[in-house]
Scaffold this active site. Structure first.
Site: not given
Ligand code: PGA
Length: 254
Positions: A9-11, A98, A100, A170, A176, A216, A237
């Protein structure tokens, strides 16, 4: 019988030039012969979709995903994107729910269900994300929260619809933050989710649904997470933005 999946997931990172570089490096490094049974999914910003579709076209193992979609077909919704457009751009998957999106864009259960249905209507497979916050875990409310997110969301789909869904657990406290859920913590939740699928959709669906872990995931923990019986891969991510790291993660299945 279940798909093993490494999804990146590049965000909101990487424009087309950087996207080209990352995908090219990843494809060079990824040993598709040694990892034949692993599906790679790249969830990239909208502006990169068509470029990445072109870059992966000779790599059937690598699939394209969007990070969001609108729940309606078309119309006066400035700044939004429709499922039909994503399908035309070459997406096979789309992230829905997600944390976010839930937190910063206030996307709730009903909207997320509508988005998942909209994706399916245009042949896109939703990767439905859910997870508890730190305060939920500390208050011993993890399963209650997860149950609500599943039952008010994706578990509203009927059996035929649910066949095309991938789930991604998640825990928000692990996204993150560098704090990964331990393989034991993650496995416990995944086994519980699979049991809920069993109760709702039956044994075959429980056996067939891929449940990814996200939060993570890094080259040094992926192997331990992916070795757990109910963890079918990762939604990655930060670490997917480095070609070498994502190559190691995608190669971390036994
Ligand atoms: P992260 O993000 O690997 O940076 O913790 C995972 C995600 O948000 O899908």
């Amino acid at each position: 019988m279940r798909k093993k999946i490494a999804a990146g997931n590049w965000k909101m990172n990487l424009g087309p030039a950087a996207a080209r570089q990352l995908v090219t490096e990843f494809l060079k490094g990824f040993d598709s012969a040694a990892n034949q049974d692993v599906e790679i999914i790249l969830a990239v910003p909208f502006i990169d979709l068509m470029l990445v579709a072109e870059l992966i076209k000779d790599h059937p193992q690598v699939k394209l995903a969007a990070q969001n979609l609108h729940q309606l077909d078309r119309g006066a919704y400035t700044g939004e994107i429709s499922a039909e457009m994503l399908a035309e751009a070459g997406c096979e998957y789309v992230l829905v729910g997600h944390s976010e999106r839930r937190e910063y864009f206030h996307e709730g259960d009903a909207l997320l269900l509508a988005k998942a249905r909209q994706a399916l209507k245009f042949g896109l497979k939703p990767i439905f994300c859910f997870g508890e916050q730190l305060k939920d875990r500390e208050a011993d409310q993890t399963y209650e929260v997860l149950k609500g997110q599943l039952e008010n969301g994706i578990f509203q789909l009927d059996e035929a619809e649910f066949e095309n869904v991938v789930l991604a657990y998640e825990p928000v406290w692990a996204i993150g933050t560098g704090k990964t859920a331990s393989p034991e913590q993650a496995q416990e939740v995944h086994a519980w989710v699979r049991h809920r699928i069993h109760l709702k959709y039956g044994d075959l669906a429980a056996k067939k649904t891929s449940i990814l872990y996200g939060g993570s995931v890094k080259p040094d923990n992926a192997m331990f997470l992916f070795a757990c019986p109910d963890i079918d891969g990762g939604l990655v991510g930060g670490a997917c933005l480095k070609a070498d790291d994502f190559v190691s993660i995608a190669g971390a299945f036994l």
